[in-house]
Write a protein that holds these residues in place. Structure first.
Motif, short mmCIF file in Angstrom:
data_model
loop_
_atom_site.label_atom_id
_atom_site.label_comp_id
_atom_site.label_asym_id
_atom_site.label_seq_id
_atom_site.Cartn_x
_atom_site.Cartn_y
_atom_site.Cartn_z
N LEU A 8 0.81 -1.21 0.00
CA LEU A 8 0.00 0.00 0.00
C LEU A 8 0.85 1.26 0.00
CD1 LEU A 8 -2.67 -1.19 2.59
CD2 LEU A 8 -2.79 -1.29 0.09
N ASN A 9 2.13 1.12 0.33
CA ASN A 9 3.02 2.27 0.38
C ASN A 9 4.27 2.07 -0.46
OD1 ASN A 9 4.15 0.28 1.99
ND2 ASN A 9 5.03 1.72 3.45
N ALA A 10 4.22 1.18 -1.45
CA ALA A 10 5.42 0.92 -2.25
C ALA A 10 5.04 0.42 -3.64
CB ALA A 10 6.31 -0.11 -1.55
N ILE A 11 5.84 0.79 -4.62
CA ILE A 11 5.69 0.27 -5.98
C ILE A 11 7.07 -0.15 -6.50
CG2 ILE A 11 3.69 1.70 -6.53
CD1 ILE A 11 5.58 3.56 -8.11
N LEU A 12 7.05 -0.99 -7.52
CA LEU A 12 8.28 -1.41 -8.19
C LEU A 12 8.24 -0.88 -9.61
CD1 LEU A 12 10.74 -3.34 -7.43
CD2 LEU A 12 9.63 -4.99 -8.95
N VAL A 13 9.30 -0.18 -10.00
CA VAL A 13 9.42 0.33 -11.37
C VAL A 13 10.42 -0.57 -12.10
CG1 VAL A 13 9.89 2.31 -12.84
CG2 VAL A 13 9.06 2.66 -10.50
N GLY A 35 7.14 13.28 -0.86
CA GLY A 35 6.39 12.13 -0.35
C GLY A 35 7.09 10.80 -0.54
N VAL A 36 8.19 10.77 -1.30
CA VAL A 36 8.97 9.55 -1.47
C VAL A 36 9.96 9.44 -0.32
CG1 VAL A 36 10.72 8.40 -2.88
CG2 VAL A 36 8.71 9.40 -3.96
N ASP A 37 9.92 8.31 0.40
CA ASP A 37 10.77 8.13 1.57
C ASP A 37 12.08 7.42 1.25
OD1 ASP A 37 9.05 9.35 3.39
OD2 ASP A 37 7.92 7.51 3.74
N LEU A 46 13.55 -0.27 -9.63
CA LEU A 46 13.63 0.60 -8.46
C LEU A 46 12.44 0.27 -7.56
CD1 LEU A 46 14.37 4.16 -9.97
CD2 LEU A 46 16.02 2.49 -9.09
N LEU A 47 12.72 -0.03 -6.30
CA LEU A 47 11.67 -0.20 -5.30
C LEU A 47 11.50 1.15 -4.61
CD1 LEU A 47 9.72 -1.81 -3.51
CD2 LEU A 47 11.70 -2.55 -2.15
N ILE A 48 10.29 1.71 -4.68
CA ILE A 48 10.04 3.07 -4.20
C ILE A 48 9.00 3.04 -3.09
CG2 ILE A 48 9.28 5.38 -4.82
CD1 ILE A 48 10.30 4.90 -7.62
N TYR A 49 9.42 3.49 -1.89
CA TYR A 49 8.51 3.64 -0.76
C TYR A 49 8.01 5.08 -0.73
CZ TYR A 49 10.37 -0.75 1.13
OH TYR A 49 10.74 -2.07 1.32
N PHE A 50 6.70 5.26 -0.49
CA PHE A 50 6.14 6.60 -0.45
C PHE A 50 5.11 6.69 0.66
CE2 PHE A 50 3.45 4.02 -3.13
CZ PHE A 50 2.15 4.44 -2.88
N ARG A 51 4.76 7.92 1.01
CA ARG A 51 3.73 8.19 2.02
C ARG A 51 2.44 8.53 1.30
NH1 ARG A 51 5.64 12.78 3.90
NH2 ARG A 51 7.70 12.57 2.94
N PRO A 52 1.44 7.64 1.34
CA PRO A 52 0.19 7.90 0.61
C PRO A 52 -0.49 9.19 1.01
CG PRO A 52 0.32 5.59 1.27
CD PRO A 52 1.46 6.29 1.96
N ALA A 53 -0.28 9.64 2.26
CA ALA A 53 -0.90 10.89 2.68
C ALA A 53 -0.26 12.10 2.00
CB ALA A 53 -0.80 11.04 4.20
N ALA A 54 0.99 11.92 1.52
CA ALA A 54 1.70 13.03 0.89
C ALA A 54 1.64 12.99 -0.63
CB ALA A 54 3.17 13.04 1.35
N VAL A 55 1.61 11.79 -1.20
CA VAL A 55 1.54 11.65 -2.65
C VAL A 55 0.75 10.38 -2.98
CG1 VAL A 55 3.80 10.48 -2.75
CG2 VAL A 55 2.87 11.57 -4.81
N ARG A 57 -0.64 7.22 -5.29
CA ARG A 57 0.10 6.30 -6.15
C ARG A 57 0.03 6.72 -7.60
NH1 ARG A 57 -1.06 -0.08 -5.90
NH2 ARG A 57 -2.83 0.47 -7.25
N ALA A 58 -1.15 7.11 -8.08
CA ALA A 58 -1.28 7.52 -9.48
C ALA A 58 -0.45 8.78 -9.75
CB ALA A 58 -2.75 7.78 -9.81
N GLU A 59 -0.45 9.70 -8.79
CA GLU A 59 0.35 10.92 -8.95
C GLU A 59 1.84 10.59 -8.99
OE1 GLU A 59 1.16 15.15 -6.56
OE2 GLU A 59 -0.17 13.62 -5.71
N LEU A 60 2.27 9.68 -8.12
CA LEU A 60 3.67 9.28 -8.11
C LEU A 60 4.07 8.65 -9.43
CD1 LEU A 60 6.37 8.70 -6.70
CD2 LEU A 60 5.33 6.62 -5.74
N ILE A 61 3.24 7.75 -9.94
CA ILE A 61 3.54 7.09 -11.21
C ILE A 61 3.64 8.11 -12.35
CG2 ILE A 61 2.61 5.50 -12.94
CD1 ILE A 61 1.55 3.83 -10.59
N ALA A 62 2.72 9.09 -12.34
CA ALA A 62 2.76 10.12 -13.38
C ALA A 62 4.06 10.91 -13.32
CB ALA A 62 1.55 11.05 -13.23
#
Length: 537
Positions: A8-13, A35-37, A46-55, A57-62
Motif C-alpha cells: 500500500l506504500n510501495a511500488i516497483l518500477v 512524499g517519497v521516503d 527501483l523499489l520506491i517507498y512513499f507516504r500515501p498521505a503526501a503523494v 500512487r497515481a500521482e507518483l507514477i505520473a
C-alpha cells in the motif's frame, strides 16, 4: 517502463536494463518527488517507498513516467583499489567456461575499472558493473559458506562478500580489505557511483592478518540506575523503529516487529514513541532493578512476576507502568498469546547507537548484541512526558499456536510469474508457520507448493517487509523486519502494511490464511483506482 504493485506504500518500477534503471535513479535523486521516503535500486528495478498521505500512487507514477531515462550523467566517482589474491575455488572452472586461460581471466578482471551500480544482499555488498564485462552463471548448488572478502562473479556483476555467508557466486579470489567496518566513519567501503579497480596481489600469505579483538559489551557504571539481566530467555534484543535511510550502504531498516506494541510501551512510561525497548521472544526474561526505574510491558500476553529484594510478591500488570525499587526482580513468563513482548523503561536505555539506531538486525549482525545474563543496561535521561496507564488493548487479536490467522495481501509484483493454480493455492490453502521462522522471515509449509509459469532467473531486486517470496521449493517465506535488502526469487504478493505487526506475533504451529485484497495488475499513471485492473490473474 512498467509499474508493479508492492504494497500500500510501495511500488516497483521495472526498466529495460541497468543503464535505464540507474538513469531513473539519478534523476529521482537530483529532482525528488515529495512524499517519497526511500528508493532501492537493483539490476532492472527501483523499489520506491512513499507516504500515501503526501503523494497518491497515481500521482507518483505520473511523476516517474515523465522522467528521461535515455542517458546517464557521466560522473567519475571516487576510485577504490582492491588487491586480490586470485586463488578462488572457481577460478579455473570460470576461465574454462569463458574459453580463456586463468592468466587471461585475471588480466581482464584487473584491466578495466568497474562501477558500483547498487548495494544489497548484505551491508557493504556492492554490485559492480563494467570492467571485463564477463557474464557468468551462478553455481548450480550454492555454497553453505563463502569467506569474508571473497571476490566473485555472477551474471553480469562482480562483487565482494563483506562477511562469511552462504552464496552462489563464482569465487575468483579473496581480498584482505574490509568491505564493512563499523569503526570507520562510513562503514561501507563501496557506495553507489564509486569506481573499483582490482589489482593482482599475488599468492595468498601463509598466515592471515590478525583480527582485531571485539570491543567489550557496554556495562552500566556502578551508582547509575540500571536494569541487570538475570536471564534473557530465548532471545531478548534491543529494538526501536530501525535505521531508515541507510540503503546506500546495503543496510535495511530492521526495527521492532510489533511497532504498535513498542509505541504503546513507550507511551505507558512517558517516553517518545521511538525509544528503544527490549523485544522478548516467547518470554523468559528476568531482570533486577539497580536503583529506581519505571517500566511497562506490552505486546504478547506474558504473565508478570514481581518481587522485592526480600522475595516478597508485588502486584504487576501488563500495559501499566510499574515502579521498580532497588533490588526488585521482574520476570516474564512464557507467552500465552502472541510471540513477542516489549519492555520499555522511562528514559530509555543509555546504550551507544549503531548507525543511529539501537535495533539489532539479526541478518546483518548489526546493532547491540543480544542480551546476556549479567548485562547491566543503564537507564537514560528522563523525559518530561507523563507516564500513563493504557486503557486500550492491542490493536490486533494476539494469536496462539494451532490458530488460523488471516493476513490481508496485496498481489504483486511478480504474481504473473506463477501459474493460475499457484495464485488460487496462495489463498485457498492454509500455511503452517514452521519452527525455522525468525526475525528475517516466517518460513511456511503448505500441502501443495506454489509453482511458477516463468522459470527464468529473476535479476536481483528490492524486497520489502511483508513480501511473500517463493524459492525453488515452492514453499513461501514471509519477510519480516530483518529481511535482505534485495532478493533473487519472485515475490507473489505482500502482507498489507497494516497487518505487519500481527505477522510479527504469529507463533510456530499457527496457520496463516492469505486474503488477497487486490488482484494483480500492472499499474499506469491513468489509474487513480488502486483496484483497477490492466492485467489480472
Amino acid at each position: 517502463m512498467r509499474f508493479l504493485p508492492v504494497n500500500l506504500n510501495a511500488i516497483l518500477v521495472e526498466l529495460a536494463d541497468l543503464d535505464e534503471t540507474l538513469a531513473l535513479f539519478e534523476t529521482l535523486q537530483a529532482n525528488p518527488v515529495a512524499g517519497v521516503d526511500e528508493i532501492i535500486p537493483a539490476a532492472r528495478t527501483l523499489l520506491i517507498y512513499f507516504r500515501p498521505a503526501a503523494v497518491g500512487r497515481a500521482e507518483l507514477i505520473a511523476h516517474i513516467a515523465g522522467r528521461d531515462v535515455s542517458h546517464r550523467t557521466d560522473r567519475a566517482g571516487r576510485l577504490i583499489e582492491i588487491p586480490v589474491h586470485y586463488n578462488g575455488e572457481d577460478l579455473a572452472e570460470v576461465a574454462q567456461g569463458l574459453g580463456i586461460s586463468t592468466d587471461e581471466l585475471i588480466r581482464r578482471h584487473t584491466g578495466r575499472d568497474y562501477s558500483v551500480a547498487f548495494t544489497g544482499f548484505a551491508p557493504g555488498f556492492a554490485y559492480l558493473t563494467g570492467g571485463a564485462e564477463f557474464r557468468v552463471p551462478r553455481r548450480a548448488t550454492p555454497r553453505t559458506k563463502i569467506p569474508a572478502g571473497a571476490v566473485a562473479l555472477a551474471g553480469e556483476f562482480s562483487g565482494i562478500y563483506p562477511q562469511a555467508s552462504p552464496g552462489g557466486w563464482q569465487i575468483l579470489g579473496v581480498t584482505p580489505l574490509k568491505m564493512w567496518d563499523l569503526t570507520r566513519e562510513q562503514p561501507a567501503l563501496l557506495l553507489p557511483g564509486y569506481r573499483v579497480r582490482f589489482r593482482d596481489a599475488g599468492p595468498l600469505p601463509d598466515s592471515p592478518p590478525a583480527e582485531r579483538p571485539a570491543a567489550p559489551a557496554a556495562d552500566a557504571p556502578q551508582g547509575v540506575d540500571a536494569l541487570e539481566i538475570v536471564a534473557p530467555g530465548l532471545q531478548s534484543l534491543l529494538q526501536d523503529l530501525g535505521r531508515p535511510g541507510q540503503t546506500a550502504q546495503g543496510v535495511s531498516t530492521s526495527g521492532a516487529l510489533d511497532r504498535g506494541a513498542l509505541r504503546a510501551a513507550n507511551r505507558a512510561v512517558g517516553n517518545p514513541a521511538d525509544r528503544a525497548c527490549i523485544e522478548i521472544l516467547h518470554g523468559g526474561l528476568s531482570l533486577i532493578c539497580r536503583g529506581r526505574a519505571l517500566v511497562a510491558v506490552t505486546g504478547a500476553r506474558m504473565p508478570l512476576s514481581l518481587t522485592d529484594r526480600d522475595g516478597r510478591p508485588l502486584p504487576a500488570e501488563s500495559w501499566r507502568p510499574l515502579l521498580l525499587e532497588d533490588g526488585d526482580r521482574l520476570t516474564l513468563g512464557a507467552a500465552q498469546q502472541g510471540l513477542r513482548g516489549y519492555l520499555a523503561v522511562r528514559g530509555g536505555f543509555a546504550v551507544a547507537p549503531v548507525l543511529g539506531s539501537l535495533s539489532r538486525d539479526t541478518l546483518a549482525q548489526l546493532g547491540p548484541e543480544p542480551l546476556r545474563a549479567g548485562d547491566r543496561l543503564a537507564i537514560g535521561r528522563i523525559s518530561a512526558q507523563r507516564a500513563v496507564s493504557l486503557s486500550e488493548a492491542p490493536t490486533h487479536e494476539l494469536p496462539v499456536s494451532q490458530q488460523v490467522v488471516t493476513l490481508d495481501v496485496v498481489m504483486g509484483p511478480r504474481s504473473d510469474w506463477f501459474t493460475e493454480q499457484a495464485i488460487r493455492l496462495l489463498a485457498g490453502q492454509l500455511w503452517l508457520v514452521t519452527p525455522q521462522s525468525n526475525r528475517v522471515g516466517i518460513r511456511l509449509n503448505g500441502e501443495q507448493p506454489l509453482t511458477r509459469s516463468n522459470q527464468s532467473e529473476l535479476p536481483s531486486e528490492g524486497t520489502s517487509p511483508g513480501a511473500i517470496q517463493v524459492p525453488a521449493s515452492g514453499q513461501p517465506v514471509l519477510f519480516l523486519a530483518d529481511h535482505p535488502l534485495t532478493g533473487g526469487y519472485p515475490v507473489i504478493g505482500a502482507v498489507a502494511s497494516y497487518h505487519l505487526d500481527l505477522a510479527g506475533q504469529i507463533p510456530p504451529g499457527a496457520r496463516i490464511r492469505f486474503n488477497p485484497i487486490t488482484s494483480f495488475c500492472e499499474l499506469d499513471d491513468a489509474q487513480p483506482n488502486p483496484h483497477a485492473l490492466k492485467k489480472t490473474l
